[in-house]
Design an enzyme around this catalytic site. Structure first.
Site, short mmCIF file in Angstrom:
data_model
loop_
_atom_site.label_atom_id
_atom_site.label_comp_id
_atom_site.label_asym_id
_atom_site.label_seq_id
_atom_site.Cartn_x
_atom_site.Cartn_y
_atom_site.Cartn_z
N GLU A 1 -1.38 -5.32 8.43
CA GLU A 1 -0.69 -4.67 9.55
C GLU A 1 -1.45 -4.89 10.85
OE1 GLU A 1 0.09 -0.52 8.81
OE2 GLU A 1 0.99 -0.92 6.85
N ASP B 1 -0.95 -6.23 -0.25
CA ASP B 1 -1.31 -5.60 1.02
C ASP B 1 -2.82 -5.44 1.15
OD1 ASP B 1 0.61 -5.00 2.92
OD2 ASP B 1 1.26 -3.16 1.93
N GLU C 1 8.92 -3.95 10.90
CA GLU C 1 9.34 -2.64 10.35
C GLU C 1 9.83 -1.70 11.44
OE1 GLU C 1 6.64 -0.86 7.55
OE2 GLU C 1 7.79 0.99 7.45
N ASP D 1 0.84 -1.20 0.00
CA ASP D 1 0.00 0.00 0.00
C ASP D 1 0.88 1.26 0.00
OD1 ASP D 1 0.92 -0.12 2.59
OD2 ASP D 1 -1.05 0.06 3.54
N SER D 2 2.21 1.06 0.07
CA SER D 2 3.14 2.18 -0.12
C SER D 2 2.95 2.81 -1.49
CB SER D 2 4.60 1.70 0.03
OG SER D 2 4.83 0.55 -0.77
N LYS E 1 -0.91 -9.49 2.99
CA LYS E 1 -0.21 -8.99 4.18
C LYS E 1 -1.13 -8.01 4.88
CE LYS E 1 3.34 -5.89 3.94
NZ LYS E 1 2.72 -4.74 4.64
O1 KIV Z 1 3.54 -1.13 1.70
C1 KIV Z 1 4.72 -1.51 1.75
O2 KIV Z 1 5.53 -1.26 0.86
C2 KIV Z 1 5.14 -2.26 2.91
C3 KIV Z 1 6.60 -2.51 3.08
C4 KIV Z 1 7.24 -1.26 3.52
C5 KIV Z 1 6.88 -3.63 3.98
O3 KIV Z 1 4.34 -2.64 3.72
#
Ligand code: KIV
Length: 262
Positions: A113, A82, A180, A43-44, A111
């Site tokens: 959080e 994500d 992280e 989600d970055s 993934k």
């Molecule tokens: O969204 C992302 O790129 C991440 C990484 C920084 C692990 O969660």
């Protein structure tokens, strides 16, 4: 020799896993050819691709579209997507519906959080056959609650919570854990406490693997974090190429004879 397709079975403890983000078809192809074990459609993308100030703006529609683009590159690397902000917090049924959308778009794992408070979500997803990578330490989706992108795990309370979170997520069925921006000594302790691989970002060398954001690695990020190593200066390559194109069109050098037909 043809590389074997990576699956979650290849994410083994102690195997020095390498992951990187990708958000589109051409970069997914390139990072896969470079030999990474896993690609994260993170989600970055909200920050490095869409220009938003944090990851809270990434939507399910963004994640599904970008996951599908990466999947079309048919990577040999494991493809993880994500779960964006507010796509699972409401409970297992919301999480199952949204994780299924990512899987149908081509993700092979998701993934999410959060720590022990989301173990029931991880359990519901893994029970349904959806592999889950946990993400503890700095959780960028909680940036407003934390008060900024800060290192976590410096206090005894935070250190203990990280250990509890890692164990709870592992017990809930997570196949691996991103850690992280925590002190390296804390990441080491967490890594030793769980029998699933840990993948670090800004958390030192004692994890089972590392992950970085592609735009930080190739020099396309405006404000990369201090823990990201820049391996190339793609910004200069792109700017110089486009500058030459601008000059050549203006001077009449392009298109030259080989680039058109009568
Ligand atoms: O969204 C992302 O790129 C991440 C990484 C920084 C692990 O969660």
């Amino acid at each position: 020799m043809e590389r074997k397709k990576k699956t979650i079975a290849d994410f083994k403890k102690g195997s020095r896993l390498v992951m990187i983000t990708a958000y589109d078809h051409p970069t997914a192809r390139l990072v896969d050819e470079a030999g990474v074990d896993g690609i994260l459609v993170g989600d970055s993308l909200a920050m490095v691709v869409l220009g938003l100030p944090n990851t809270l703006g990434a939507t399910m529609e963004d994640m599904v579209r970008h996951t599908a683009a990466v999947a079309r590159a048919k990577p040999k690397a494991l493809l993880v997507a994500d779960m964006p902000f507010m796509s699972y917090e409401r409970g297992p049924s919301q999480a199952l519906k949204n994780a299924a959308r990512l899987i149908r778009a081509g993700a092979e794992a998701v993934k999410l959080e959060g720590g022990a408070e989301y173990a029931h979500i991880v359990q519901a997803l893994t029970k349904a056959g959806i592999p889950v990578m946990g993400h503890i330490g700095l959780n960028p989706q909680r940036v407003l609650a934390i008060g900024g992108f800060r290192m976590l795990g410096r206090t005894e309370e935070q250190r203990r919570k990280l250990l509890e979170d890692a164990k709870a997520l592992r017990d809930a069925g997570a196949f691996s854990l991103v850690i992280e921006f925590v002190p390296a000594s804390v990441a080491k302790e967490v890594t030793e406490a769980v029998d699933i691989p840990t993948i670090c970002i800004g958390a030192g060398p004692y994890c089972d693997g590392q992950i970085l954001v592609l735009h930080d690695v190739v020099g396309l990020s405006e404000r990369p974090p201090s823990f990201a190593k820049k391996y190339a200066d793609a910004a200069t390559v792109i700017r110089d190429a486009v500058r030459r194109y601008v000059e050549e069109v203006r001077s009449g050098q392009f298109p030259s004879r080989e680039y058109y037909r009568d």
